[in-house]
Design a protein around this motif. Structure first.
Motif, PDB file in Angstrom:
ATOM      1  N   ALA A 296      15.693   1.181  -0.961  1.00 57.54           N
ATOM      2  CA  ALA A 296      15.010   1.234   0.333  1.00 57.54           C
ATOM      3  C   ALA A 296      14.062   0.054   0.523  1.00 57.54           C
ATOM      4  N   TYR A 297      13.717  -0.642  -0.566  1.00 56.51           N
ATOM      5  CA  TYR A 297      12.775  -1.759  -0.486  1.00 56.51           C
ATOM      6  C   TYR A 297      13.472  -3.109  -0.546  1.00 56.51           C
ATOM      7  N   ALA A 298      14.790  -3.141  -0.385  1.00 55.87           N
ATOM      8  CA  ALA A 298      15.524  -4.413  -0.489  1.00 55.87           C
ATOM      9  C   ALA A 298      15.057  -5.414   0.565  1.00 55.87           C
TER      10      ALA A 298
ATOM     11  N   TYR B 111       7.687   0.785 -12.947  1.00 57.22           N
ATOM     12  CA  TYR B 111       6.424   1.409 -13.341  1.00 57.22           C
ATOM     13  C   TYR B 111       6.307   2.861 -12.878  1.00 57.22           C
ATOM     14  N   PRO B 112       6.511   3.198 -11.587  1.00 58.14           N
ATOM     15  CA  PRO B 112       6.383   4.606 -11.197  1.00 58.14           C
ATOM     16  C   PRO B 112       7.453   5.494 -11.823  1.00 58.14           C
ATOM     17  N   LEU B 113       8.664   4.950 -12.029  1.00 57.40           N
ATOM     18  CA  LEU B 113       9.744   5.752 -12.602  1.00 57.40           C
ATOM     19  C   LEU B 113       9.561   5.958 -14.102  1.00 57.40           C
ATOM     20  N   SER B 114       8.796   5.086 -14.747  1.00 56.79           N
ATOM     21  CA  SER B 114       8.592   5.222 -16.195  1.00 56.79           C
ATOM     22  C   SER B 114       7.832   6.487 -16.551  1.00 56.79           C
TER      23      SER B 114
ATOM     24  N   TRP C   9       0.828  -1.207   0.000  1.00 56.94           N
ATOM     25  CA  TRP C   9       0.000   0.000   0.000  1.00 56.94           C
ATOM     26  C   TRP C   9       0.867   1.264   0.000  1.00 56.94           C
ATOM     27  N   ARG C  10       1.917   1.254   0.801  1.00 60.33           N
ATOM     28  CA  ARG C  10       2.797   2.422   0.855  1.00 60.33           C
ATOM     29  C   ARG C  10       3.507   2.640  -0.483  1.00 60.33           C
ATOM     30  N   HIS C  11       3.898   1.562  -1.114  1.00 60.28           N
ATOM     31  CA  HIS C  11       4.541   1.716  -2.416  1.00 60.28           C
ATOM     32  C   HIS C  11       3.548   2.225  -3.458  1.00 60.28           C
ATOM     33  N   LEU C  12       2.297   1.804  -3.358  1.00 63.76           N
ATOM     34  CA  LEU C  12       1.267   2.307  -4.266  1.00 63.76           C
ATOM     35  C   LEU C  12       1.110   3.813  -4.123  1.00 63.76           C
ATOM     36  N   LEU C  13       1.087   4.309  -2.886  1.00 66.09           N
ATOM     37  CA  LEU C  13       0.994   5.750  -2.657  1.00 66.09           C
ATOM     38  C   LEU C  13       2.214   6.475  -3.226  1.00 66.09           C
TER      39      LEU C  13
END
Length: 259
Positions: free
Chosen positions: A103-105, A150-153, A64-68
């Motif tokens: 940060a998500y490793a 996806y978000p960086l694209s 959820w946090r990554h979605l935000l």
């Protein structure tokens, strides 16, 4: 509210696990299959009450946090960004955003451990090959990289536009600068000589043009992908090493990390 919803779903997963254990047709570490009915073991109760709900809750909350974060990045990409094609980071000044997957490793490692445990369980009843393991690891790695790409694209279109427009303007200025230098050296232009063409003092744009040509329009790079990719592959490598030669598994991991 989002975290409360994650907690409710985690409790729901625990209830489903309890019902599945009571419907099991064979004994395992989590349940004893008896004639009078199944009896959940201490390890099973620990799984139902502690490890499973905690895992599901942290998984859902992290997703959820990554979605935000992804929504915020894609909205930022639509703003009037102050980008410059010759920025020393080689990405128009946005290279810092491409480092966030590091940060998500730990999150990826925990998720991969959960999925790899299912793979290890299935491998215990089969005679796996390195090809099959390669397909599984490659597919999972593609999903993980796509999760962050996806978000960086969203920043690729503005970077492409920045690169194209900058090259176009610099090319036009380079033509004027070089024609002016040609007139000063030869006394005229070899092609399309015109007395009306002004001799304006222009800076040589060659260095700016070369720097702009090197501008990367993709924010995902190896420095951000390798730590996350390693966190995604190591649990699967451990699972595969239980049935396959360690050297072959290690070689496969190295090949995937070098892609």
């Amino acid at each position: 509210m989002a975290e409360f919803a994650c907690l409710v779903l985690a409790l729901f997963a625990s209830i489903l696990s309890y019902l599945n254990l009571h419907a099991a047709q064979a004994s395992s570490w989590a349940v004893e299959h008896l004639a009078a009915g199944n009896r959940v073991t201490l390890a099973g109760w620990w799984s139902i009450c502690v490890s499973l709900p905690l895992f599901v809750f942290l998984l859902l909350r992290g997703g959820w946090r990554h979605l935000l974060w992804a929504r915020m990045l894609r909205k930022l990409a639509k703003l009037d960004l102050r980008l410059v094609a010759t920025h020393p980071d080689g990405k128009g000044g946005l290279a810092f955003l491409g480092r966030y997957p590091n940060a998500y490793a730990i999150f990826v490692f925990g998720l991969s451990c959960g999925i790899a445990s299912v793979v290890a369980k299935s491998l215990a009843h089969e005679d796996p090959s390195i090809t099959m393991l390669s397909m599984v690891m490659s597919g999972w790695l593609a999903i993980v990289i796509g999760f962050f790409a996806y978000p960086l694209s969203a920043f690729t279109p503005p970077l492409l536009r920045l690169k194209e427009e900058s090259l176009s303007l610099l090319a036009a200025q380079a033509t004027q600068f070089c024609r002016s230098a040609e007139r000063k050296t030869l006394g005229r232009n070899v092609f399309s000589d015109s007395a009306n063409e002004p001799d304006t003092e222009l800076s040589d744009p060659s260095k700016l043009y070369d720097a702009t040509r090197k501008l990367s329009t993709i924010l995902v790079d190896r420095s951000a992908v390798v730590p996350v990719a390693a966190a995604a592959l190591i649990p699967f490598a451990v699972a595969g090493a239980t049935k396959l030669p360690f050297k072959e598994v290690l070689s496969l991991v190295k090949k995937l990390l070098l892609l």
